[in-house]
Design an enzyme around this catalytic site. Structure first.
Site, mmCIF file in Angstrom:
data_model
loop_
_atom_site.group_PDB
_atom_site.id
_atom_site.type_symbol
_atom_site.label_atom_id
_atom_site.label_comp_id
_atom_site.label_asym_id
_atom_site.label_seq_id
_atom_site.Cartn_x
_atom_site.Cartn_y
_atom_site.Cartn_z
ATOM 1 N N LYS A 93 2.894 81.638 30.971
ATOM 2 C CA LYS A 93 2.753 80.558 31.968
ATOM 3 C C LYS A 93 1.293 80.057 31.933
ATOM 4 O O LYS A 93 0.700 80.036 30.857
ATOM 5 C CB LYS A 93 3.166 81.055 33.350
ATOM 6 C CG LYS A 93 4.524 81.774 33.313
ATOM 7 C CD LYS A 93 5.093 82.040 34.661
ATOM 8 C CE LYS A 93 6.438 82.751 34.500
ATOM 9 N NZ LYS A 93 7.173 82.894 35.728
ATOM 10 N N HIS B 108 12.383 75.762 31.619
ATOM 11 C CA HIS B 108 12.022 76.852 32.532
ATOM 12 C C HIS B 108 12.153 76.363 33.980
ATOM 13 O O HIS B 108 11.881 75.197 34.269
ATOM 14 C CB HIS B 108 10.595 77.323 32.254
ATOM 15 C CG HIS B 108 10.261 78.579 32.985
ATOM 16 N ND1 HIS B 108 9.884 78.585 34.307
ATOM 17 C CD2 HIS B 108 10.295 79.881 32.598
ATOM 18 C CE1 HIS B 108 9.697 79.842 34.690
ATOM 19 N NE2 HIS B 108 9.931 80.643 33.671
ATOM 20 N N GLU C 25 10.343 76.661 36.455
ATOM 21 C CA GLU C 25 9.118 76.043 37.018
ATOM 22 C C GLU C 25 8.972 74.597 36.537
ATOM 23 O O GLU C 25 8.483 73.741 37.267
ATOM 24 C CB GLU C 25 7.897 76.899 36.629
ATOM 25 C CG GLU C 25 7.870 78.201 37.415
ATOM 26 C CD GLU C 25 7.252 79.376 36.694
ATOM 27 O OE1 GLU C 25 6.506 79.186 35.715
ATOM 28 O OE2 GLU C 25 7.538 80.529 37.111
ATOM 29 N N GLU D 156 17.713 83.170 33.590
ATOM 30 C CA GLU D 156 16.663 83.576 34.512
ATOM 31 C C GLU D 156 17.051 83.166 35.925
ATOM 32 O O GLU D 156 16.837 82.007 36.320
ATOM 33 C CB GLU D 156 15.341 82.900 34.147
ATOM 34 C CG GLU D 156 14.819 83.259 32.777
ATOM 35 C CD GLU D 156 13.311 83.137 32.710
ATOM 36 O OE1 GLU D 156 12.664 84.139 32.437
ATOM 37 O OE2 GLU D 156 12.783 82.041 32.950
ATOM 38 N N GLY E 184 9.241 86.306 39.141
ATOM 39 C CA GLY E 184 7.953 86.552 39.788
ATOM 40 C C GLY E 184 8.072 87.149 41.183
ATOM 41 O O GLY E 184 7.097 87.196 41.928
ATOM 42 N N SER F 241 11.450 89.295 36.531
ATOM 43 C CA SER F 241 10.895 90.586 36.930
ATOM 44 C C SER F 241 11.309 91.748 36.015
ATOM 45 O O SER F 241 11.565 92.853 36.490
ATOM 46 C CB SER F 241 11.228 90.890 38.401
ATOM 47 O OG SER F 241 10.669 89.886 39.236
HETATM 48 P P1 PGA Z 1 8.560 87.226 35.614
HETATM 49 O O1 PGA Z 1 8.760 85.769 34.948
HETATM 50 O O2 PGA Z 1 8.838 88.240 34.542
HETATM 51 O O3 PGA Z 1 7.139 87.242 36.070
HETATM 52 O O4 PGA Z 1 9.550 87.311 36.737
HETATM 53 C C1 PGA Z 1 9.805 85.504 34.060
HETATM 54 C C2 PGA Z 1 9.782 84.048 33.629
HETATM 55 O O5 PGA Z 1 9.555 83.167 34.469
HETATM 56 O O6 PGA Z 1 9.997 83.729 32.445
#
Ligand code: PGA
Length: 258
Positions: free
Chosen positions: A16, A100, A102, A171, A177, A216
């Site tokens: 990220k 993704h 985000e 995901e 996160g 996570s």
């Molecule tokens: P994370 O992120 O392992 O920190 O939960 C995964 C991702 O967004 O690809």
């Protein structure tokens, strides 16, 4: 379970908007000693684009592949701040992350835009890792597969020629996160449904399609997730920012393969 052996697991690190030249170097150093144990898996890291050149130099003698976290849906031109697919290819990227959560939620990327990006990636010979997943609210309403179908079907509709190299990352947004991991059973159920959905549209690619779990994943839960029948590795955010924890997750993938 036998079909799983057809699929080489991938452990992918998504930095990220994190990382540094120091992290690029510490990963290279960790891999110098670990290389011989990490057989039969693919390792891909997605650093911020400004570090791709350093990554190429530091990692080219290792098994680690690298890729872009995003790309533009346009050909090179007047698009300030954007990165075109051929530029990633020039940096020897083999993969690119697309869709993704985000990008979808913070930057408003639409399914149409992600589909256009997908086509640019394929045209430049980059393998897309396409991220899909539902929010907590959508899961609570029983809409998980409806949401994922909306995210996936426009891509599947491009046809088999476009899908040969695709990797999907499931995901769940509520697990990214947050420290809240999907249980192996929850993740496996969705992975199996995704494979079924792909089989309905592109039956010939479904058995060999690699579907990664993300959200996570940590050294202490990676192995139980990677052991599931339809989970072919992981997309790792936070835990990829430390060479040692990322290495431990890669080892978990090797152990599940063995
Ligand atoms: P994370 O992120 O392992 O920190 O939960 C995964 C991702 O967004 O690809």
């Amino acid at each position: 379970m036998e079909l799983k052996t057809l699929r080489t697991p991938i452990v992918a690190g998504n930095w990220k908007m994190n990382g540094s030249l120091e992290l690029v170097a510490s990963i290279a150093e960790a891999w110098q000693t670990a290389a011989s144990e990490l057989t039969d898996i693919e390792v891909v890291i997605f650093p911020p684009a400004v570090y791709l050149s350093a990554a190429q130099q530091a990692w080219q003698a290792t098994q680690i592949k690298w890729g872009g976290q995003n790309l533009s849906e346009y050909a090179p031109g007047a698009y300030t701040g954007e990165i075109a697919a051929p530029m990633l290819q020039e940096m020897a990227c083999q993969y690119v992350l697309l869709g993704h959560s985000e990008r979808r939620s913070i930057y408003g990327e639409t399914v149409a835009q992600i589909t256009a990006k997908f086509m640019c990636a394929q045209a430049a010979g980059l393998r897309p890792i396409l991220c899909v997943g539902e929010t907590q609210e959508e899961r609570d309403k029983g809409q998980t597969m409806a949401v994922i179908s909306n995210q996936l079907i426009p891509i599947l509709a491009l046809g088999t020629d476009f899908l040969a190299d695709v990797v999907i990352a499931y995901e769940p947004v509520w697990a990214i996160g947050t420290g809240l991991t999907a249980t192996p059973e929850q993740a496996q159920a969705v992975h199996a449904d995704i494979r079924k959905l792909v089989a309905e549209h592109a039956p010939n690619i479904a058995p060999e399609l690699r579907i990664l779990y993300g959200g996570s994943v940590k050294p202490n839960n990676a192995k139980e997730l990677f052991a599931m029948a339809d989970i072919d590795g992981g997309l790792i955010g936070g835990a990829s920012l430390n060479a040692d924890s990322f290495l431990q997750i890669c080892r978990a993938a090797v152990e599940c393969k063995a």
